[in-house]
Design an enzyme around this catalytic site. Structure first.
Site, PDB file in Angstrom:
ATOM      1  N   HIS A 236       2.367   3.015  -8.853  1.00 31.65           N
ATOM      2  CA  HIS A 236       1.701   1.702  -9.284  1.00 31.65           C
ATOM      3  C   HIS A 236       3.516   1.837 -10.086  1.00 31.65           C
ATOM      4  O   HIS A 236       3.679  -0.100  -9.896  1.00 31.65           O
ATOM      5  CB  HIS A 236       1.013   1.596 -10.582  1.00 31.65           C
ATOM      6  CG  HIS A 236      -0.374   2.298  -9.421  1.00 31.65           C
ATOM      7  ND1 HIS A 236      -0.493   1.743  -7.731  1.00 31.65           N
ATOM      8  CD2 HIS A 236      -1.216   2.705  -9.991  1.00 31.65           C
ATOM      9  CE1 HIS A 236      -1.611   1.646  -7.689  1.00 31.65           C
ATOM     10  NE2 HIS A 236      -2.110   2.806  -7.999  1.00 31.65           N
TER      11      HIS A 236
ATOM     12  N   LEU B 270      11.613 -19.924  -5.180  1.00 32.92           N
ATOM     13  CA  LEU B 270      10.752 -19.157  -4.161  1.00 32.92           C
ATOM     14  C   LEU B 270       9.716 -19.468  -5.224  1.00 32.92           C
ATOM     15  O   LEU B 270       9.498 -18.858  -6.839  1.00 32.92           O
ATOM     16  CB  LEU B 270      11.511 -17.799  -4.812  1.00 32.92           C
ATOM     17  CG  LEU B 270      10.005 -16.845  -4.124  1.00 32.92           C
ATOM     18  CD1 LEU B 270      10.147 -17.291  -2.762  1.00 32.92           C
ATOM     19  CD2 LEU B 270      10.563 -15.340  -4.204  1.00 32.92           C
TER      20      LEU B 270
ATOM     21  N   ASP C 198       0.669  -1.417  -0.176  1.00 27.72           N
ATOM     22  CA  ASP C 198       0.225  -0.208  -0.231  1.00 27.72           C
ATOM     23  C   ASP C 198       0.984   1.256   0.256  1.00 27.72           C
ATOM     24  O   ASP C 198       2.097   1.628   0.411  1.00 27.72           O
ATOM     25  CB  ASP C 198      -0.522  -0.115   0.916  1.00 27.72           C
ATOM     26  CG  ASP C 198      -1.979   1.055   0.886  1.00 27.72           C
ATOM     27  OD1 ASP C 198      -2.476   1.720   0.337  1.00 27.72           O
ATOM     28  OD2 ASP C 198      -2.904   0.972   2.232  1.00 27.72           O
TER      29      ASP C 198
HETATM   30  C1  FPP Z   1      -2.110   0.213  -2.714  1.00 32.37           C
HETATM   31  O1  FPP Z   1      -1.736   1.543  -3.240  1.00 32.37           O
HETATM   32  C2  FPP Z   1      -1.198  -0.602  -4.826  1.00 32.37           C
HETATM   33  C3  FPP Z   1      -2.074  -0.955  -5.441  1.00 32.37           C
HETATM   34  C4  FPP Z   1      -3.440  -1.648  -5.101  1.00 32.37           C
HETATM   35  C5  FPP Z   1      -1.107  -1.942  -6.396  1.00 32.37           C
HETATM   36  C6  FPP Z   1      -0.129  -2.918  -6.246  1.00 32.37           C
HETATM   37  C7  FPP Z   1       0.031  -3.251  -8.382  1.00 32.37           C
HETATM   38  C8  FPP Z   1       1.819  -3.498  -7.813  1.00 32.37           C
HETATM   39  C9  FPP Z   1       2.485  -2.772  -7.391  1.00 32.37           C
HETATM   40  C10 FPP Z   1       2.177  -4.209  -8.986  1.00 32.37           C
HETATM   41  C11 FPP Z   1       2.017  -5.184  -9.054  1.00 32.37           C
HETATM   42  C12 FPP Z   1       3.419  -6.072 -10.439  1.00 32.37           C
HETATM   43  C13 FPP Z   1       3.606  -7.020  -9.893  1.00 32.37           C
HETATM   44  C14 FPP Z   1       4.998  -7.283 -10.624  1.00 32.37           C
HETATM   45  C15 FPP Z   1       3.110  -8.182 -10.315  1.00 32.37           C
HETATM   46  P1  FPP Z   1      -2.523   2.252  -3.382  1.00 32.37           P
HETATM   47  O2  FPP Z   1      -2.945   3.150  -4.735  1.00 32.37           O
HETATM   48  O3  FPP Z   1      -4.038   2.459  -2.758  1.00 32.37           O
HETATM   49  O4  FPP Z   1      -1.880   3.928  -3.108  1.00 32.37           O
HETATM   50  P2  FPP Z   1      -2.275   4.723  -1.787  1.00 32.37           P
HETATM   51  O5  FPP Z   1      -3.302   3.933  -0.089  1.00 32.37           O
HETATM   52  O6  FPP Z   1      -1.079   5.999  -1.795  1.00 32.37           O
HETATM   53  O7  FPP Z   1      -3.794   5.564  -2.679  1.00 32.37           O
END
Ligand code: FPP
Length: 237
Positions: free
Chosen positions: A27, A121, A10
């Site tokens: 992201h 892994l 997050d």
């Molecule tokens: C939450 O942060 C994050 C997400 C909803 C997306 C996470 C996805 C990735 C990092 C991509 C994964 C990639 C691979 C390699 C499979 P948020 O947007 O809720 O953050 P905020 O709380 O600051 O708004």
């Protein structure tokens, strides 16, 4: 050392906003951290890493952010292909892939099939994943298989989950400052140790991960039991 670490990544949006960037930039940077943390897991002998990449609730985000994430996941899998093969990472997808865009379905099916024999892994990508939906799916499958109510056991339900055959998460990390589980691994996290970090996910480096591992190693896990007292030293008398 935990056998299975699960992470709620997050804080990507806030990381970007603090820099005056679009949320998407967060992201994109966050996706790069997955590689660093997966490499650290291999070095420390963690066998399973589960990341929460897209939840069933994330569909309610603005359409441009949803489509960005839908493109980002296959893009990162392609970008990390050499690492995945050289390091022998086995990719597993937890979630409902049938309803994903074609590009995602093809990408995840291919990488899951091509890495099925890797053994360093297990990288579980929770993608279009919801913990309650996973339980409902498991129960439906058991009913469909004609399992009688008296034969339903916890072990059987565990084997009907996406994580079948894997240990439950020992350590569940959530970055970004909030302290909730957000429908993640509802069945599997019953006895997980939680580690909440204020660090926003794109800043969660290997050092921060090592701090979480060190914290985990200092905990006493009781699994609902009373700790067994060390036997008293034998007296000479
Ligand atoms: C939450 O942060 C994050 C997400 C909803 C997306 C996470 C996805 C990735 C990092 C991509 C994964 C990639 C691979 C390699 C499979 P948020 O947007 O809720 O953050 P905020 O709380 O600051 O708004």
């Amino acid at each position: 050392m935990p056998a299975h670490v699960a992470i709620i990544m997050d804080g990507n949006g806030r990381w970007a906003q603090h820099r005056g960037l679009e949320r998407q930039a967060g992201h994109r940077e966050g996706a790069r951290r997955v590689r660093d943390i997966a490499a650290a897991c291999i070095d420390y002998g963690v066998r399973v890493l589960t990341i929460y990449a897209f939840s069933t609730e994330n569909w309610d985000r603005p359409a441009d952010e949803v489509s960005f994430l839908m493109d980002l996941i296959p893009e990162r899998l392609e970008a990390e292909r050499s690492m995945i093969f050289e390091q022998r990472v086995r990719i597993r997808v937890l979630g409902e892939i049938e309803t994903l865009p074609l590009i995602d379905r093809v990408a995840v099916r291919d990488i899951v099939r091509q890495t099925a024999h890797h053994d360093a892994l297990d990288l579980n990508i929770a993608f279009n994943y919801g913990g309650r939906a996973e339980i409902v799916r498991a129960l439906r499958n058991l009913i469909r298989d004609g399992i009688r109510p008296e034969d339903v056991t916890e072990d059987l339900v565990s084997r009907a989950m996406y994580t079948a055959g894997q240990p439950d998460p020992d350590l569940l990390i959530r970055t970004g400052g909030d302290q909730r589980s957000s429908n993640f691994l509802v069945w599997q996290s019953t006895y997980s140790e939680y580690f909440f970090s204020p660090i926003l996910w794109p800043d969660f480096t290997r050092d921060a991960f090592e701090d979480a591992l060190a914290d985990f190693s200092s905990r006493t896990r009781r699994f609902g039991r009373v700790p067994v007292a060390a036997p008293a030293a034998a007296s000479d008398a």
